[in-house]
Design an enzyme around this catalytic site. Structure first.
Site, PDB file in Angstrom:
ATOM      1  N   ARG A 195      -8.060   3.428  12.085  1.00  0.00           N
ATOM      2  CA  ARG A 195      -6.611   3.626  11.961  1.00  0.00           C
ATOM      3  C   ARG A 195      -6.067   4.716  12.890  1.00  0.00           C
ATOM      4  O   ARG A 195      -4.860   4.835  13.051  1.00  0.00           O
ATOM      5  CB  ARG A 195      -6.270   4.015  10.526  1.00  0.00           C
ATOM      6  CG  ARG A 195      -6.802   3.086   9.444  1.00  0.00           C
ATOM      7  CD  ARG A 195      -6.018   1.810   9.360  1.00  0.00           C
ATOM      8  NE  ARG A 195      -6.507   0.952   8.294  1.00  0.00           N
ATOM      9  CZ  ARG A 195      -6.095   1.013   7.030  1.00  0.00           C
ATOM     10  NH1 ARG A 195      -5.184   1.901   6.684  1.00  0.00           N
ATOM     11  NH2 ARG A 195      -6.578   0.181   6.134  1.00  0.00           N
ATOM     12  N   ARG A 221       1.228  -1.704   7.264  1.00  0.00           N
ATOM     13  CA  ARG A 221       1.783  -0.458   6.716  1.00  0.00           C
ATOM     14  C   ARG A 221       2.769   0.215   7.675  1.00  0.00           C
ATOM     15  O   ARG A 221       3.403   1.194   7.307  1.00  0.00           O
ATOM     16  CB  ARG A 221       0.638   0.507   6.357  1.00  0.00           C
ATOM     17  CG  ARG A 221      -0.335  -0.075   5.338  1.00  0.00           C
ATOM     18  CD  ARG A 221      -1.243   0.969   4.746  1.00  0.00           C
ATOM     19  NE  ARG A 221      -0.470   2.008   4.080  1.00  0.00           N
ATOM     20  CZ  ARG A 221      -0.975   3.171   3.653  1.00  0.00           C
ATOM     21  NH1 ARG A 221      -2.256   3.422   3.837  1.00  0.00           N
ATOM     22  NH2 ARG A 221      -0.209   4.064   3.060  1.00  0.00           N
ATOM     23  N   CYS A 251      -4.885  10.542  -1.220  1.00  0.00           N
ATOM     24  CA  CYS A 251      -4.014   9.504  -0.639  1.00  0.00           C
ATOM     25  C   CYS A 251      -2.675   9.391  -1.350  1.00  0.00           C
ATOM     26  O   CYS A 251      -1.704   8.916  -0.778  1.00  0.00           O
ATOM     27  CB  CYS A 251      -4.674   8.128  -0.718  1.00  0.00           C
ATOM     28  SG  CYS A 251      -6.381   8.119  -0.257  1.00  0.00           S
ATOM     29  N   HIS A 277     -11.185   6.404   6.001  1.00  0.00           N
ATOM     30  CA  HIS A 277     -10.475   7.571   6.522  1.00  0.00           C
ATOM     31  C   HIS A 277     -11.417   8.777   6.521  1.00  0.00           C
ATOM     32  O   HIS A 277     -12.360   8.844   5.734  1.00  0.00           O
ATOM     33  CB  HIS A 277      -9.269   7.907   5.636  1.00  0.00           C
ATOM     34  CG  HIS A 277      -8.096   6.997   5.817  1.00  0.00           C
ATOM     35  ND1 HIS A 277      -7.548   6.280   4.777  1.00  0.00           N
ATOM     36  CD2 HIS A 277      -7.354   6.690   6.901  1.00  0.00           C
ATOM     37  CE1 HIS A 277      -6.521   5.583   5.223  1.00  0.00           C
ATOM     38  NE2 HIS A 277      -6.380   5.809   6.509  1.00  0.00           N
ATOM     39  N   ASP A 303       0.817  -1.228   0.000  1.00  0.00           N
ATOM     40  CA  ASP A 303       0.000   0.000   0.000  1.00  0.00           C
ATOM     41  C   ASP A 303       0.847   1.273   0.000  1.00  0.00           C
ATOM     42  O   ASP A 303       0.327   2.363   0.270  1.00  0.00           O
ATOM     43  CB  ASP A 303      -0.913   0.007   1.239  1.00  0.00           C
ATOM     44  CG  ASP A 303      -2.052  -0.999   1.112  1.00  0.00           C
ATOM     45  OD1 ASP A 303      -2.904  -0.783   0.237  1.00  0.00           O
ATOM     46  OD2 ASP A 303      -2.061  -1.985   1.864  1.00  0.00           O
ATOM     47  N   GLU A 327       0.157   9.678   1.498  1.00  0.00           N
ATOM     48  CA  GLU A 327      -0.489  10.662   2.372  1.00  0.00           C
ATOM     49  C   GLU A 327      -0.614  10.163   3.808  1.00  0.00           C
ATOM     50  O   GLU A 327      -0.568  10.966   4.757  1.00  0.00           O
ATOM     51  CB  GLU A 327      -1.901  10.978   1.860  1.00  0.00           C
ATOM     52  CG  GLU A 327      -2.738  11.726   2.874  1.00  0.00           C
ATOM     53  CD  GLU A 327      -4.100  12.117   2.354  1.00  0.00           C
ATOM     54  OE1 GLU A 327      -4.268  13.289   2.038  1.00  0.00           O
ATOM     55  OE2 GLU A 327      -4.984  11.259   2.237  1.00  0.00           O
ATOM     56  N   ASP A 328      -0.767   8.856   3.959  1.00  0.00           N
ATOM     57  CA  ASP A 328      -1.030   8.326   5.298  1.00  0.00           C
ATOM     58  C   ASP A 328       0.177   8.366   6.225  1.00  0.00           C
ATOM     59  O   ASP A 328       0.044   8.168   7.422  1.00  0.00           O
ATOM     60  CB  ASP A 328      -1.563   6.890   5.186  1.00  0.00           C
ATOM     61  CG  ASP A 328      -2.930   6.881   4.547  1.00  0.00           C
ATOM     62  OD1 ASP A 328      -3.739   7.770   4.870  1.00  0.00           O
ATOM     63  OD2 ASP A 328      -3.190   5.999   3.702  1.00  0.00           O
TER      64      ASP A 328
HETATM   65  C1  CIR Z   1      -5.216   1.077   3.011  1.00  0.00           C
HETATM   66  O1  CIR Z   1      -6.201   0.423   3.348  1.00  0.00           O
HETATM   67  O2  CIR Z   1      -4.412   1.514   3.831  1.00  0.00           O
HETATM   68  C2  CIR Z   1      -4.983   1.347   1.546  1.00  0.00           C
HETATM   69  N1  CIR Z   1      -5.429   0.223   0.790  1.00  0.00           N
HETATM   70  C3  CIR Z   1      -5.713   2.595   1.129  1.00  0.00           C
HETATM   71  C4  CIR Z   1      -5.221   3.821   1.801  1.00  0.00           C
HETATM   72  C5  CIR Z   1      -5.949   5.023   1.334  1.00  0.00           C
HETATM   73  N2  CIR Z   1      -5.419   6.196   1.911  1.00  0.00           N
HETATM   74  C6  CIR Z   1      -6.156   7.249   2.233  1.00  0.00           C
HETATM   75  O3  CIR Z   1      -7.386   7.219   2.166  1.00  0.00           O
HETATM   76  N3  CIR Z   1      -5.515   8.321   2.715  1.00  0.00           N
END
Ligand code: CIR
Length: 252
Positions: free
Chosen positions: A130, A85, A247, A160, A60, A65-66
């Site tokens: 999260r 992650r 993201c 999110h 991922d 962004e995360d």
């Molecule tokens: C996840 O579940 O972490 C990734 N498949 C998707 C992350 C998406 N990020 C976001 O909305 N900021």
């Protein structure tokens, strides 16, 4: 004004990414082409890009962004909430350090950047699966030391916060019906995006232009009615992993 962005290329491993979307397996080659178009769009809008290589072992990792929250005065590195992650943030830190002092937050405090929306001097932090209250508080306090206000908000069932709420300029938010009722957001003009266009709640506002995912005509029309220039981008392969436009980058 944003001047910089960090992105990270998707790799073949993205087929193992976390998803609840039920839209099938992403095609990594098509995803790479879509990612290039995304990066080109940010560059055209005036951002200087740092494009990181995909990180082996992190399917991922393109959802960069995360990994952090970055604002004018500071960057706060995320202790990501998704176990698969955790560690993605390490390779982002050296890039951030070139631009901002970096603050680290440690588990059991957890947050992901996708849960954090900045509008001017205020941060809205969604308490999702999260992001826990300890994570929101640690982040909020780090931001408050630089004069920012912050609010933690209870979430509905979105992955999110920014899956459900995004800023499109002029005091205007795109929101889900759930967040349309949130008292913390009452001061904004709100465009409610219904469930049949839910994916388009996540648009990306860059220096006056709104980037909109392709294929959501009612949301596009609502944004055009604000008088904003728009760019549509095909996001089909990232959508298969629950990832939206915000993201794919850290902007600052
Ligand atoms: C996840 O579940 O972490 C990734 N498949 C998707 C992350 C998406 N990020 C976001 O909305 N900021």
């Amino acid at each position: 004004m944003f001047t910089h962005a960090i992105t990270r290329r998707p790799s073949e491993e993205m087929v193992e990414g976390i998803t609840s979307a039920n839209l099938g397996t992403p095609d990594p080659h098509l995803a790479l082409a879509q990612h290039k178009a995304y990066c080109m769009t940010l560059a055209t809008l005036g951002l200087e890009l740092t494009v990181l290589d995909a990180e082996p072992g992190y399917p991922d990792c393109c959802f960069v962004e995360d990994t952090a929250v970055v604002c004018e005065h500071v960057a706060v590195l995320a202790p990501l909430g998704a176990p698969s992650r955790q560690g993605e943030e390490a390779s982002v830190e050296p890039v951030l350090l070139r631009h901002r002092p970096v603050v680290r937050v440690s588990p059991p405090a957890l947050f992901e950047g996708g849960d954090v929306l900045q509008v001017q001097d205020t941060f809205f932090i969604g308490l999702s699966e999260r992001t826990n209250m300890a994570g929101a508080t640690a982040l909020g306090e780090a931001l408050a030391r630089h004069g920012y206000a912050w609010h933690a908000l209870e979430m509905g069932d979105a992955l999110h916060f920014k899956t459900d709420v995004s800023f499109v300029g002029d005091n205007t938010l795109l929101v889900s019906p759930f967040f349309d009722k949130a008292p913390e957001l009452a001061r904004f003009r709100r465009i409610v995006v219904d469930n049949d266009e839910a994916y388009a709640r996540n648009c990306l506002f860059i220096n006056g232009t709104v980037i909109v995912p392709a294929g959501f005509p009612r949301t596009l029309a609502a944004i055009k009615a604000l008088g904003r220039p728009t760019v549509e981008l095909d996001m089909s392969e990232f959508r298969k992993l629950d990832g939206g436009l915000t993201c794919l980058s850290l902007r600052f």
